[in-house]
Write a protein that holds these residues in place. Structure first.
Motif, PDB file in Angstrom:
ATOM      1  N   LEU A 180       0.636  -1.159  -0.306  1.00 54.25           N
ATOM      2  CA  LEU A 180       0.237   0.199  -0.081  1.00 54.25           C
ATOM      3  C   LEU A 180       1.332   1.483  -0.061  1.00 54.25           C
ATOM      4  CD1 LEU A 180      -2.786   1.579   0.211  1.00 54.25           C
ATOM      5  CD2 LEU A 180      -2.663   1.512   2.483  1.00 54.25           C
ATOM      6  N   MET A 210       1.039   4.330  -2.887  1.00 52.55           N
ATOM      7  CA  MET A 210       0.774   5.328  -2.697  1.00 52.55           C
ATOM      8  C   MET A 210       1.998   6.605  -3.359  1.00 52.55           C
ATOM      9  SD  MET A 210      -0.818   5.965   1.233  1.00 52.55           S
ATOM     10  CE  MET A 210       0.275   4.991   2.083  1.00 52.55           C
ATOM     11  N   PRO A 251       1.563  11.037  -5.566  1.00 52.12           N
ATOM     12  CA  PRO A 251       1.590  12.573  -5.826  1.00 52.12           C
ATOM     13  C   PRO A 251       0.482  13.142  -8.069  1.00 52.12           C
ATOM     14  CG  PRO A 251       3.328  11.715  -5.884  1.00 52.12           C
ATOM     15  CD  PRO A 251       2.428  10.644  -5.761  1.00 52.12           C
ATOM     16  N   ILE A 299      -2.938  13.129  -7.418  1.00 49.46           N
ATOM     17  CA  ILE A 299      -3.597  13.981  -6.570  1.00 49.46           C
ATOM     18  C   ILE A 299      -3.594  15.541  -7.640  1.00 49.46           C
ATOM     19  CG2 ILE A 299      -2.955  15.796  -5.218  1.00 49.46           C
ATOM     20  CD1 ILE A 299      -2.065  14.010  -2.890  1.00 49.46           C
ATOM     21  N   HIS A 334      -6.601  21.541  -4.208  1.00 51.51           N
ATOM     22  CA  HIS A 334      -5.584  21.066  -3.729  1.00 51.51           C
ATOM     23  C   HIS A 334      -6.309  19.364  -2.622  1.00 51.51           C
ATOM     24  CE1 HIS A 334      -1.467  19.255  -3.698  1.00 51.51           C
ATOM     25  NE2 HIS A 334      -1.250  19.408  -2.867  1.00 51.51           N
ATOM     26  N   GLU A 337      -6.573  15.786  -2.449  1.00 48.90           N
ATOM     27  CA  GLU A 337      -5.941  14.495  -1.198  1.00 48.90           C
ATOM     28  C   GLU A 337      -6.932  13.589  -0.780  1.00 48.90           C
ATOM     29  OE1 GLU A 337      -3.362  16.513   1.707  1.00 48.90           O
ATOM     30  OE2 GLU A 337      -1.900  17.024  -0.193  1.00 48.90           O
ATOM     31  N   GLN A 383      -6.652  10.250  -0.886  1.00 41.01           N
ATOM     32  CA  GLN A 383      -7.103   9.300  -0.124  1.00 41.01           C
ATOM     33  C   GLN A 383      -8.128   7.698  -0.394  1.00 41.01           C
ATOM     34  OE1 GLN A 383      -7.232  11.906   3.483  1.00 41.01           O
ATOM     35  NE2 GLN A 383      -5.141  12.669   3.173  1.00 41.01           N
ATOM     36  N   PHE A 407      -7.461   5.282  -2.138  1.00 41.63           N
ATOM     37  CA  PHE A 407      -6.411   4.563  -1.782  1.00 41.63           C
ATOM     38  C   PHE A 407      -6.547   3.603  -0.759  1.00 41.63           C
ATOM     39  CE2 PHE A 407      -2.966   6.731  -2.896  1.00 41.63           C
ATOM     40  CZ  PHE A 407      -2.411   6.134  -4.411  1.00 41.63           C
ATOM     41  N   VAL A 408      -7.826   3.871   0.043  1.00 46.97           N
ATOM     42  CA  VAL A 408      -8.845   3.704   1.324  1.00 46.97           C
ATOM     43  C   VAL A 408      -9.533   2.023   0.427  1.00 46.97           C
ATOM     44  CG1 VAL A 408     -10.096   3.568   2.588  1.00 46.97           C
ATOM     45  CG2 VAL A 408      -8.031   5.324   3.074  1.00 46.97           C
ATOM     46  N   ARG A 423      -9.786  -1.861   1.675  1.00 48.53           N
ATOM     47  CA  ARG A 423      -9.948  -2.391   1.116  1.00 48.53           C
ATOM     48  C   ARG A 423     -11.141  -3.262   0.937  1.00 48.53           C
ATOM     49  NH1 ARG A 423     -13.486   2.382   4.041  1.00 48.53           N
ATOM     50  NH2 ARG A 423     -12.361   2.480   5.737  1.00 48.53           N
ATOM     51  N   THR A 434       3.937  18.074  -6.855  1.00 50.64           N
ATOM     52  CA  THR A 434       2.928  17.284  -5.549  1.00 50.64           C
ATOM     53  C   THR A 434       3.839  16.331  -5.224  1.00 50.64           C
ATOM     54  OG1 THR A 434       0.934  18.221  -6.998  1.00 50.64           O
ATOM     55  CG2 THR A 434       0.896  16.497  -5.519  1.00 50.64           C
ATOM     56  N   SER A 435       3.724  16.809  -3.670  1.00 52.60           N
ATOM     57  CA  SER A 435       4.517  15.190  -3.269  1.00 52.60           C
ATOM     58  C   SER A 435       3.484  15.601  -1.728  1.00 52.60           C
ATOM     59  CB  SER A 435       5.388  15.684  -2.392  1.00 52.60           C
ATOM     60  OG  SER A 435       5.570  16.779  -1.839  1.00 52.60           O
ATOM     61  N   LEU A 436       3.719  14.093  -1.366  1.00 52.29           N
ATOM     62  CA  LEU A 436       3.147  12.845  -0.354  1.00 52.29           C
ATOM     63  C   LEU A 436       2.785  13.779   0.989  1.00 52.29           C
ATOM     64  CD1 LEU A 436       2.142   9.616  -1.117  1.00 52.29           C
ATOM     65  CD2 LEU A 436       1.143  11.800  -1.805  1.00 52.29           C
ATOM     66  N   SER A 437       1.887  14.647   1.667  1.00 48.81           N
ATOM     67  CA  SER A 437       2.244  14.955   2.810  1.00 48.81           C
ATOM     68  C   SER A 437       2.475  13.413   3.774  1.00 48.81           C
ATOM     69  CB  SER A 437       1.460  16.147   3.772  1.00 48.81           C
ATOM     70  OG  SER A 437       0.105  15.280   3.471  1.00 48.81           O
ATOM     71  N   GLU A 481       1.171  13.659   6.650  1.00 50.10           N
ATOM     72  CA  GLU A 481      -0.381  13.446   7.034  1.00 50.10           C
ATOM     73  C   GLU A 481      -1.053  12.927   6.199  1.00 50.10           C
ATOM     74  OE1 GLU A 481       1.730  16.800   6.853  1.00 50.10           O
ATOM     75  OE2 GLU A 481       1.670  16.578   8.814  1.00 50.10           O
ATOM     76  N   PHE A 482      -0.972  12.899   4.413  1.00 53.34           N
ATOM     77  CA  PHE A 482      -1.465  11.861   3.656  1.00 53.34           C
ATOM     78  C   PHE A 482      -1.132  10.490   4.079  1.00 53.34           C
ATOM     79  CE2 PHE A 482      -2.217   9.142  -0.128  1.00 53.34           C
ATOM     80  CZ  PHE A 482      -2.919  10.479  -0.890  1.00 53.34           C
ATOM     81  N   ILE A 483      -0.046  10.486   4.379  1.00 52.09           N
ATOM     82  CA  ILE A 483      -0.359   9.230   4.438  1.00 52.09           C
ATOM     83  C   ILE A 483      -0.622   8.028   5.640  1.00 52.09           C
ATOM     84  CG2 ILE A 483       1.627   7.154   4.666  1.00 52.09           C
ATOM     85  CD1 ILE A 483       3.607   8.545   2.902  1.00 52.09           C
ATOM     86  N   ALA A 501      -3.344   9.342   7.794  1.00 51.25           N
ATOM     87  CA  ALA A 501      -4.323   9.700   7.122  1.00 51.25           C
ATOM     88  C   ALA A 501      -5.113   8.473   5.739  1.00 51.25           C
ATOM     89  CB  ALA A 501      -5.477  10.530   6.123  1.00 51.25           C
ATOM     90  N   VAL A 502      -3.945   7.659   5.395  1.00 52.88           N
ATOM     91  CA  VAL A 502      -4.707   6.799   4.580  1.00 52.88           C
ATOM     92  C   VAL A 502      -4.052   5.239   5.537  1.00 52.88           C
ATOM     93  CG1 VAL A 502      -4.156   4.936   2.751  1.00 52.88           C
ATOM     94  CG2 VAL A 502      -4.738   7.732   2.615  1.00 52.88           C
ATOM     95  N   MET A 503      -3.517   5.807   6.689  1.00 57.86           N
ATOM     96  CA  MET A 503      -2.812   4.674   7.366  1.00 57.86           C
ATOM     97  C   MET A 503      -3.486   4.118   8.387  1.00 57.86           C
ATOM     98  SD  MET A 503      -0.437   2.621   6.722  1.00 57.86           S
ATOM     99  CE  MET A 503       0.545   2.781   4.667  1.00 57.86           C
ATOM    100  N   ARG A 512      -7.055   4.194   8.182  1.00 59.43           N
ATOM    101  CA  ARG A 512      -8.147   4.290   8.144  1.00 59.43           C
ATOM    102  C   ARG A 512      -8.008   2.737   7.252  1.00 59.43           C
ATOM    103  NH1 ARG A 512     -10.553   8.065   4.242  1.00 59.43           N
ATOM    104  NH2 ARG A 512     -12.608   7.006   3.962  1.00 59.43           N
ATOM    105  N   ILE A 548       1.615   7.916  13.995  1.00 57.91           N
ATOM    106  CA  ILE A 548       2.603   9.152  12.613  1.00 57.91           C
ATOM    107  C   ILE A 548       2.428  10.547  13.132  1.00 57.91           C
ATOM    108  CG2 ILE A 548       1.343  10.245  10.173  1.00 57.91           C
ATOM    109  CD1 ILE A 548       2.035   7.068  10.483  1.00 57.91           C
TER     110      ILE A 548
END
Lengths: 187, 316
Positions: free
Chosen positions: A10, A14, A19, A22, A32, A36, A40, A43-44, A48, B64-67, B69-71, B73-75, B77, B92
């Protein structure tokens, strides 16, 4: 029942696709932060209920989910399509550029502003073509429409974007005239 | 001979630009464009716009990069979504000394305990084994550790030794994902408890990847720099922060933590706790002193160096 995806996998997906997805979503929904959230969500969903298409097709599956969520997000909330900060933040961040680079930047800002004014479906199809570089067949599969429809929709979207760009130029010209007129009056 | 007019050109604009026209239509279109200035300028304009859209797309993707917080938030959930679900995001978003200090104390405590009471069985290279052991030799559960650090479910299931009830009490879905990721299997992870409660289940660790040894080595260098940090400036701590981020030491340590023996785990956890603090900031002069002294007192750098040697040659 065993789960089909590992945490490492996973994370890998990601890092690799996040990127780009997004950017795609932001291109469609022009927000933006919202983009995001949408990615998200995708990916969830992937975690699942991984699609029954094999890992090679995950990228296109995710792209499809993100495209649909981005279009739906705008239709559901009926919020203004063009969020001013989306076009403006980039012009601000590049305000210091000069010369040729700033010409291109200005052009890009105009394109962005024109995109803001298009409806989400037109933006989506333009993004899938220009941003994702998908073929007509791939776009057709994505949007679940025939190839002929893709062709005509893309044509309409391009023409609409060109119209918006022209309108922009006309408005600029009008503003310039008003400005000149005021200067003249003041003198 | 067939010809095209201006309306045809407008209708075929997109397939022309996207190279989706058949050869004959393309030829006809180009013939018209050769003679009609208005259509030529229309197509040129569309082509230029395409170029701008492509450039815009490239710039957007690049910027654009992954923050984290993004990772996170996904983790929270997904991987850490099962109870206790908040722990994933806690890890995190973990900031501040309270959590770091608590985990550090616990880590140090367990470290001392582990070192004075080595595990009864050497587990290297054994994929799966069950054996009879009296209840009292079962080490304290890892549950406490994982709760305190917010590391989530994985360390509950993927620990060296734990009572069978606990294994069976843990979501099998997580077991399967974790085990597949680490190439580990468990004989007793069945729906029915096939092992008596007095039996201890041992999940052997897989052969440690060489990357873990490298991670420990890199960490030992970073910690050494931290132990020598100049108290009058933040330059050294900043350097440590940059190296930690650049080398992605935190995610690497996080992964390694689940692979090392229980005896080495507290050291990894302690290093993680300190580096999380450095990375998350903000750091003031007192913090620099505390970080410096803690690394020195725990001799963490030396421990990490030793671990890197040990893990790079697991058979010895």
């Amino acid at each position: 029942m065993s789960h089909a995806m590992t945490e490492a996998a996973l994370r890998g997906w990601m890092q690799r696709l996040g990127p780009k997805l997004i950017a795609l979503s932001a291109g469609i929904c022009r927000d933006h932060h919202r983009a995001e959230e949408i990615v998200q969500e995708a990916f969830v969903k992937l975690w699942r209920q991984p699609p029954d298409v094999g890992e090679v097709a995950y990228a296109s599956w995710l792209r499809r989910v993100v495209t649909n969520l981005s279009i739906n997000a705008l239709q559901r909330t009926k919020r203004p399509q063009a969020l001013p900060e989306f076009s403006d933040d980039r012009s601000l961040s590049h305000a210091s550029h000069t010369g040729e680079a700033s010409d291109v930047r200005e052009e890009l800002d105009r394109v962005s502003a024109a995109m803001d004014r298009l409806d989400p479906a037109k933006r989506a199809i333009l993004m899938l073509r220009a941003h994702e570089q998908l073929s007509y067949e791939e776009i057709a599969a994505h949007l679940d429409v025939p190839v002929g429809t893709v062709m005509s929709r893309l044509n309409r979207a391009r023409t609409a974007l060109m119209e918006e760009m022209k309108r922009d130029v006309r408005e600029d010209a009008n503003e310039a005239q008003v400005f000149e007129f005021r200067k003249y009056k003041q003198a | 001979m067939q010809t095209m007019d201006c309306t045809d050109i407008k209708a075929l604009l997109s397939p022309y630009l996207d190279d989706e026209l058949d050869a004959e239509s393309r030829h006809l279109m180009e013939r018209h464009l050769g003679t009609c200035a208005s259509c030529r300028s229309f197509v040129d304009e569309a082509e230029r716009l395409d170029g701008l859209l492509l450039l815009d797309a490239e710039q957007r993707t690049q910027s654009t990069s992954l923050s984290p917080e993004f990772i996170g938030a996904v983790m929270s959930r997904t991987v850490y979504a099962d109870p206790p679900s908040r722990l994933g995001s806690l890890w995190i978003n973990w900031a501040g000394w309270t959590a770091a200090a608590a985990a550090l104390t616990l880590a140090a405590l367990l470290w001392v305990q582990e070192r004075s009471q080595p595990l009864p069985v050497q587990m290297a290279g054994i994929p799966t084994i069950t054996l009879e052991t009296p209840e009292e030799t079962v080490p304290r559960t890892v549950r406490t550790l994982s709760y305190a650090t917010g590391a989530g479910l994985r360390s509950q299931t993927y620990d060296g030794v734990m009572p069978i009830e606990q294994i069976l009490g843990v979501s099998l879905r997580h077991d399967a994902a974790m085990m597949a990721a680490n190439d580990v299997s468990v004989a007793a992870a069945a729906e029915e408890p096939v092992v008596q409660p007095s039996t201890t289940l041992i999940i052997a660790r897989p052969v440690i990847a060489r990357e873990d040894a490298e991670t420990f080595y890199a960490t030992s260098l970073v910690l050494e720099a931290l132990a020598d940090a100049d108290l009058d400036s933040f330059a050294d701590v900043e350097r440590v922060r940059r190296i930690t981020e650049f080398d992605e030491l935190l995610p690497r340590l996080h992964q390694a933590r689940y692979r090392v023996d229980a005896a080495d785990r507290p050291a990894v956890l302690a290093a993680e706790s300190l580096l999380v603090r450095v990375v998350q900031g903000p750091i003031n002069a007192d913090d620099v002193r505390i970080l410096r002294d803690t690394v020195a007192q725990l001799q963490l750098s030396e421990e990490m160096g030793e671990m890197s040697l040990r893990w790079s040659a697991p058979s010895s």
